[in-house]
Scaffold this motif. Structure first.
Motif, PDB file in Angstrom:
ATOM      1  N   LEU A  24     -47.649 -45.308  25.729  1.00 36.33           N
ATOM      2  CA  LEU A  24     -48.817 -44.614  25.191  1.00 36.33           C
ATOM      3  C   LEU A  24     -49.148 -45.122  23.788  1.00 36.33           C
ATOM      4  CD1 LEU A  24     -50.938 -42.384  25.518  1.00 36.33           C
ATOM      5  CD2 LEU A  24     -49.252 -40.780  24.607  1.00 36.33           C
ATOM      6  N   LEU A  25     -48.130 -45.285  22.952  1.00 45.44           N
ATOM      7  CA  LEU A  25     -48.363 -45.804  21.604  1.00 45.44           C
ATOM      8  C   LEU A  25     -48.924 -47.222  21.652  1.00 45.44           C
ATOM      9  CD1 LEU A  25     -45.232 -44.480  19.674  1.00 45.44           C
ATOM     10  CD2 LEU A  25     -47.584 -43.650  19.538  1.00 45.44           C
ATOM     11  N   ALA A  26     -48.428 -48.039  22.564  1.00 40.93           N
ATOM     12  CA  ALA A  26     -48.945 -49.410  22.704  1.00 40.93           C
ATOM     13  C   ALA A  26     -50.419 -49.372  23.102  1.00 40.93           C
ATOM     14  CB  ALA A  26     -48.128 -50.180  23.722  1.00 40.93           C
ATOM     15  N   ARG A  27     -50.778 -48.477  23.998  1.00 44.09           N
ATOM     16  CA  ARG A  27     -52.174 -48.348  24.441  1.00 44.09           C
ATOM     17  C   ARG A  27     -53.066 -47.894  23.283  1.00 44.09           C
ATOM     18  NH1 ARG A  27     -55.206 -47.490  29.293  1.00 44.09           N
ATOM     19  NH2 ARG A  27     -57.319 -47.415  28.546  1.00 44.09           N
ATOM     20  N   TRP A  28     -52.596 -46.892  22.539  1.00 39.99           N
ATOM     21  CA  TRP A  28     -53.371 -46.400  21.397  1.00 39.99           C
ATOM     22  C   TRP A  28     -53.534 -47.497  20.351  1.00 39.99           C
ATOM     23  CZ3 TRP A  28     -51.032 -40.885  20.309  1.00 39.99           C
ATOM     24  CH2 TRP A  28     -51.500 -40.010  21.276  1.00 39.99           C
ATOM     25  N   ALA A  29     -52.470 -48.251  20.079  1.00 43.74           N
ATOM     26  CA  ALA A  29     -52.546 -49.341  19.104  1.00 43.74           C
ATOM     27  C   ALA A  29     -53.561 -50.385  19.550  1.00 43.74           C
ATOM     28  CB  ALA A  29     -51.173 -49.982  18.896  1.00 43.74           C
ATOM     29  N   ASP A  31     -56.142 -49.864  21.292  1.00 37.72           N
ATOM     30  CA  ASP A  31     -57.471 -49.272  21.147  1.00 37.72           C
ATOM     31  C   ASP A  31     -57.861 -49.067  19.687  1.00 37.72           C
ATOM     32  OD1 ASP A  31     -57.718 -49.194  23.884  1.00 37.72           O
ATOM     33  OD2 ASP A  31     -57.295 -47.042  24.072  1.00 37.72           O
ATOM     34  N   GLY A  32     -56.947 -49.402  18.735  1.00 37.55           N
ATOM     35  CA  GLY A  32     -57.234 -49.247  17.316  1.00 37.55           C
ATOM     36  C   GLY A  32     -57.107 -47.830  16.810  1.00 37.55           C
ATOM     37  N   ARG A  33     -56.381 -46.978  17.524  1.00 40.86           N
ATOM     38  CA  ARG A  33     -56.234 -45.585  17.113  1.00 40.86           C
ATOM     39  C   ARG A  33     -55.140 -45.416  16.059  1.00 40.86           C
ATOM     40  NH1 ARG A  33     -56.829 -41.919  22.506  1.00 40.86           N
ATOM     41  NH2 ARG A  33     -58.646 -42.971  23.360  1.00 40.86           N
ATOM     42  N   THR A  34     -55.190 -44.296  15.359  1.00 34.61           N
ATOM     43  CA  THR A  34     -54.142 -43.947  14.405  1.00 34.61           C
ATOM     44  C   THR A  34     -52.910 -43.519  15.181  1.00 34.61           C
ATOM     45  OG1 THR A  34     -55.806 -43.211  12.841  1.00 34.61           O
ATOM     46  CG2 THR A  34     -53.568 -42.416  12.495  1.00 34.61           C
ATOM     47  N   LEU A  35     -51.746 -43.972  14.720  1.00 33.10           N
ATOM     48  CA  LEU A  35     -50.498 -43.679  15.417  1.00 33.10           C
ATOM     49  C   LEU A  35     -49.576 -42.824  14.567  1.00 33.10           C
ATOM     50  CD1 LEU A  35     -49.809 -47.271  16.768  1.00 33.10           C
ATOM     51  CD2 LEU A  35     -50.870 -45.371  17.975  1.00 33.10           C
ATOM     52  N   ARG A  39     -49.606 -45.503   8.715  1.00 34.44           N
ATOM     53  CA  ARG A  39     -50.750 -45.177   7.867  1.00 34.44           C
ATOM     54  C   ARG A  39     -52.060 -45.375   8.625  1.00 34.44           C
ATOM     55  NH1 ARG A  39     -50.013 -44.333   2.563  1.00 34.44           N
ATOM     56  NH2 ARG A  39     -47.985 -44.863   1.706  1.00 34.44           N
ATOM     57  N   ASP A  40     -53.010 -44.509   8.332  1.00 36.46           N
ATOM     58  CA  ASP A  40     -54.350 -44.595   8.901  1.00 36.46           C
ATOM     59  C   ASP A  40     -55.195 -45.408   7.925  1.00 36.46           C
ATOM     60  OD1 ASP A  40     -56.969 -44.229   9.698  1.00 36.46           O
ATOM     61  OD2 ASP A  40     -56.831 -42.055   9.886  1.00 36.46           O
ATOM     62  N   PRO A  41     -55.603 -46.641   8.297  1.00 34.05           N
ATOM     63  CA  PRO A  41     -56.359 -47.480   7.362  1.00 34.05           C
ATOM     64  C   PRO A  41     -57.659 -46.834   6.887  1.00 34.05           C
ATOM     65  CG  PRO A  41     -55.807 -48.712   9.367  1.00 34.05           C
ATOM     66  CD  PRO A  41     -55.367 -47.296   9.566  1.00 34.05           C
ATOM     67  N   GLU A  42     -58.354 -46.119   7.752  1.00 37.93           N
ATOM     68  CA  GLU A  42     -59.617 -45.491   7.348  1.00 37.93           C
ATOM     69  C   GLU A  42     -59.367 -44.396   6.312  1.00 37.93           C
ATOM     70  OE1 GLU A  42     -63.624 -43.456   9.215  1.00 37.93           O
ATOM     71  OE2 GLU A  42     -61.928 -43.866  10.530  1.00 37.93           O
ATOM     72  N   TRP A  43     -58.336 -43.574   6.547  1.00 41.50           N
ATOM     73  CA  TRP A  43     -58.013 -42.519   5.594  1.00 41.50           C
ATOM     74  C   TRP A  43     -57.597 -43.134   4.257  1.00 41.50           C
ATOM     75  CZ3 TRP A  43     -58.853 -37.812   4.245  1.00 41.50           C
ATOM     76  CH2 TRP A  43     -58.053 -37.221   3.280  1.00 41.50           C
TER      77      TRP A  43
END
Length: 60
Positions: A24-29, A31-35, A39-43
């Protein structure tokens, strides 16, 4: 795919995530999601911006 350890204080060994979470983490990564635990680059970009706007319109 190797198991990832959860983050923690220095010296903490952690427990590996079960394979379903690693997938799941690999899929989210991908997709460019925060994990979780990263760190969240946008935040980071928003939080590091100046508090007050700058420029001639704002007297700066």
């Amino acid at each position: 795919m190797h198991e990832q350890l959860r983050p923690g204080p220095p010296g903490y060994r952690g427990h590996p995530d079960p394979p379903i979470y690693a997938g799941l983490l690999a899929r989210w990564a991908a997709d460019g999601r925060t994990l979780p635990g990263r760190r969240d680059p946008e935040w980071s970009r928003i939080a590091s911006a100046p508090i007050w706007p700058a420029g001639s319109l704002y007297g700066g």
